[in-house]
Design an enzyme around this catalytic site. Structure first.
Site, short mmCIF file in Angstrom:
data_model
loop_
_atom_site.label_atom_id
_atom_site.label_comp_id
_atom_site.label_asym_id
_atom_site.label_seq_id
_atom_site.Cartn_x
_atom_site.Cartn_y
_atom_site.Cartn_z
N LYS A 285 0.84 -1.20 0.00
CA LYS A 285 0.00 0.00 0.00
C LYS A 285 0.88 1.26 0.00
CE LYS A 285 -4.15 -1.84 0.18
NZ LYS A 285 -5.09 -1.59 1.27
N GLN A 345 -1.11 -12.74 10.37
CA GLN A 345 -1.51 -12.61 8.97
C GLN A 345 -0.22 -12.51 8.16
OE1 GLN A 345 -3.67 -9.35 10.30
NE2 GLN A 345 -2.24 -7.78 9.64
N ASP A 380 -2.79 -6.26 0.47
CA ASP A 380 -1.41 -6.52 0.91
C ASP A 380 -1.36 -7.55 2.03
OD1 ASP A 380 -2.72 -4.78 2.65
OD2 ASP A 380 -0.91 -3.67 3.18
N ASP A 415 -3.26 -8.22 17.17
CA ASP A 415 -4.04 -7.56 16.14
C ASP A 415 -5.22 -8.44 15.72
OD1 ASP A 415 -4.08 -5.22 14.26
OD2 ASP A 415 -3.98 -6.82 12.77
N ASN A 416 -6.43 -7.86 15.74
CA ASN A 416 -7.63 -8.54 15.25
C ASN A 416 -7.80 -9.98 15.77
OD1 ASN A 416 -8.78 -6.47 13.68
ND2 ASN A 416 -7.35 -6.91 12.01
N GLU A 444 -6.79 -6.53 20.60
CA GLU A 444 -7.25 -5.40 19.80
C GLU A 444 -8.46 -5.89 19.00
OE1 GLU A 444 -7.22 -2.96 15.93
OE2 GLU A 444 -6.81 -5.09 16.20
N LYS A 554 0.65 4.55 9.21
CA LYS A 554 0.63 3.13 8.82
C LYS A 554 1.29 2.92 7.46
CE LYS A 554 -3.01 0.64 9.07
NZ LYS A 554 -4.42 0.18 8.94
N TYR A 555 1.25 3.96 6.61
CA TYR A 555 1.70 3.78 5.23
C TYR A 555 2.91 4.63 4.87
CZ TYR A 555 -3.07 2.07 5.29
OH TYR A 555 -4.22 1.41 5.62
#
Length: 693
Positions: A285, A345, A380, A415-416, A444, A554-555
């Protein structure tokens, strides 16, 4: 009954205002507790579905149970506690007096590991006699009968060889006095109202109709699992520099370490790092979540994995594993624990995609499914599929966690987690904590209440919460009451004020006042709260149509001049520092379950208090904080606040002094007080009640 000789818990393991001598376990069938003459119901702390409730070292736990019997005879209720080393103590519960037959005792458990407890109820013969005797003798009714009954029970107590000899001698003498023909009604009334005698029987009661609950477990974890201030930053932005060609060179663990003293000086306890691993190049990204990245764009750290390695590697731009260990060591030396993101992930070019394609979901056309949150798609990232090879994937994740523990990581922000099986987290956290009981996991999971609570129940020590979106007085009251009363036995909310993903409309349009208000409520409303870097610089410009910062970190890299902002008075850092100083100085703020709502006449003025009794503060006095917050960042509010001062032991109408711990102002208050809160100067009072017993 015989006196139990088990050693009492050490004073640094257990604190209570109502400890009594340990007596032998009553011979009762706990399975029949609901059908005995003295039923026991709704014991707490408790967790859903048979999981264990949780506490943290130093947390004051309200142990409660419903207990009653037929008629007017009085009962007593005790809590029997066993430490992780199997030492026993007894604690006397008192009725709440709210018509619910609930009984409670507050106990602070400081020793970590699994404690067991049960509630025991009994017919209290002396208290029943004393109560009846006081009423009847004063009225001249059944005087001789009450004297005879009193003499009988005191005589029986005097024969109990488990009682100290001086006590037995005194009881026998009092019994003889009640039997004496020369005794008067006044003498008998004096016995019934003798407080020393009542205290003696409170410690060693004459009991009958004993009942008990089943044994239950409460897991006590280390303090930082339940009370800490978190700070999040991206290591790649700390020390990043713009080159002459306009590109930005990444910061490293070494340059990021230069930011550690400032974070520690603000009073934070935990430094949380987003993923530090190699970032995928396929479908990387670009700025503002665009689908095309330029050659100098760093990509999202949550797109984990590339040719340089996966979840057990560090991004080469940041340094080496040795550099990371040195970073952790420097953080620890400053009193900071490092929390690392665990993002299960993979980027499309993660090594797992080649070595373990069975860990992903294959679509009918042979491609691997991207992560989605419809209508959003994350090109991504490939999500993991825990059904195709659970043994292999479980084993690999455990290996990764063990790897980072070996590098000095003691806390994982996951995360998640709600997109992975609940049974997996139950297994992983139990397995890790069995070997490493000090490791903490933060969920989270911004999702529905049921999965959020399920994750907490199966073992997550901390949880993100809905606090981020609770902004009005009514919303905040509902939220604070829920997390402090309804779910506090097993779910610990971490009140993050912002995240890289979340910049709420309240912060976007509330100006600097909104940032002060949110920080003050988060820091005082719960013992866990967090701040993402940039909050102290009032970064409030959102990407159009979204709830996240424009030019999101983040990017891309984020270049910030912390020193310049503070020198120019544009930084919230001094306010955050003061909030953390207040939290450390006032133990009432390091508790979750002691929050009590109060009232104001203005629908934008939130009022709550936190009180801690003297036995739990480590000092000779209680600790009370009153928070009065104008939650409208665009106005000046004047109103009257109405306080239940009995919550901290002050009779209504009594005057007392409060000190604003932010401004230093001192006022004389009662239970009804005028306040004026200017959102543009000081929108929140954080008041300390002075001169408490």
């Amino acid at each position: 009954m015989s006196e139990r000789t088990a050693a009492q818990p050490s004073s640094d393991a257990l604190r209570s205002t109502a400890q009594i001598p340990v007596r032998a376990l009553p011979d009762v069938d706990a399975a029949d507790a609901q059908t005995t003459r003295i039923p026991l119901a709704d014991p707490s702390p408790a967790a859903p579905e048979g999981f264990h409730p949780k506490a943290f070292s130093g947390e004051v736990i309200p142990f409660r149970v419903v207990a009653f019997r037929e008629g007017h005879d009085l009962i007593g209720v005790h809590l029997r506690l066993r430490t992780p080393n199997h030492q026993e103590s007894l604690h006397r519960l008192t009725p709440l007096g709210d018509g619910t037959d609930r009984w409670q005792v507050d106990v602070a458990l400081d020793e970590t590991n699994a404690w067991t407890f049960r509630f025991e109820a009994f017919a209290d013969e002396f208290a029943t006699w004393a109560h009846a005797a006081e009423l009847k003798i004063a009225a001249g009714v059944d005087v001789e009968v009450m004297r005879a009954l009193g003499a009988d029970l005191l005589g029986r107590a005097a024969k109990d060889k488990s009682r100290p000899k001086p006590e037995r001698k005194r009881l026998a003498a009092v019994a003889e006095g009640l039997r004496s023909p020369d005794g008067t009604a006044e003498d008998a009334l004096a016995v019934a109202t003798d407080q020393e005698l009542a205290a003696l029987f409170a410690d060693r009661p004459l009991t009958a109709l004993d009942s008990a609950t089943a044994w239950q477990t409460v897991l006590v974890e280390r303090t930082i699992a339940g009370a800490a201030a978190w700070y999040e930053f991206f290591p790649r932005s700390e020390g990043a520099v713009r080159e002459t060609d306009g590109t930005i060179a990444s910061g490293t663990f070494e340059t990021a370490a230069e930011r550690l003293p400032a974070v520690a000086a603000m009073g934070f306890d935990v430094l949380y790092l987003p993923p530090i691993h190699p970032i995928g190049r396929l479908n990387r990204k670009g700025p503002n979540n665009t689908l095309t990245a330029g050659p100098a764009d760093p990509g999202s750290p949550w797109a984990v994995g590339a040719a340089e390695g996966g979840h057990d590697a560090v991004h080469p731009d940041l340094g080496t594993l040795a550099d990371f260990r040195a970073f952790v060591k420097k953080a620890n030396a400053l009193g900071l624990e490092v929390a690392l993101d665990l993002a299960l992930q993979a980027a499309p070019d993660h090594p797992w995609v080649i070595t373990h394609p069975e860990w992903f979901t294959e679509l009918p056309d042979g491609t691997i499914a991207y992560a989605e949150n419809p209508p959003k798609k994350y090109q991504d990232i490939y999500p993991l599929n825990f059904d195709r090879d659970p043994v292999g994937l479980y084993t690999e994740v455990l290996r990764i966690v063990e790897h980072w523990i070996a590098q000095g990581v003691s806390i994982f922000r996951v995360d998640n987690p709600h997109t992975k099986p609940l049974r997996f987290w139950e297994w992983l956290i139990r397995t890790v904590n069995t070997k490493h009981p000090d490791v903490v996991f933060l969920a989270e999971a911004f999702t529905r209440p049921a999965p959020m609570r399920g994750l907490a129940a199966v073992g997550f020590q901390q949880s993100y919460s809905y606090f981020t979106w609770r902004n009005t007085k009514a919303e905040l009251e509902e939220f604070l009451l829920s997390v402090s009363q309804e779910t506090a036995d097993y779910m610990r909310p971490n009140l993050f004020v912002n995240t890289p993903d979340i910049l709420t409309e309240y912060l976007q349009f509330g100006g600097r006042a909104a940032y002060r208000i949110r920080a003050a409520i988060a820091a005082t409303g719960a013992p866990l709260y967090g701040v993402y870097a940039g909050y102290e610089l009032y970064e409030n410009v959102a990407r159009p149509g979204s709830e996240e910062n424009i030019d999101n970190e983040k990017y891309e890299y984020k270049l910030r001049d912390w020193a310049k902002a503070e020198a120019e008075g544009r930084s919230l850092a001094p306010y955050l520092t003061r909030l953390n100083e207040i939290r450390r100085a006032h133990p009432a703020l390091r508790q979750l379950r002691n929050l009590q709502l109060h009232w104001s006449d203005d629908d934008a003025v939130l009022v709550f208090s936190k009180h801690l009794d003297a036995p739990f503060t480590g000092t000779d006095s209680g600790d009370t904080i009153i928070v009065v917050a104008n939650v409208d960042p665009h106005s000046v509010r004047q109103t009257t606040v109405h306080l239940d001062t009995l919550a901290w032991g002050i009779e209504p109408g009594t005057a007392y002094e409060v000190e604003d711990l932010v401004t230093g102002s001192v006022w004389t208050w009662t239970d009804h007080n005028f306040v004026r809160l200017d959102a543009f100067t000081e929108p929140v009072h954080i008041l300390h009640v002075k001169g408490q017993p």
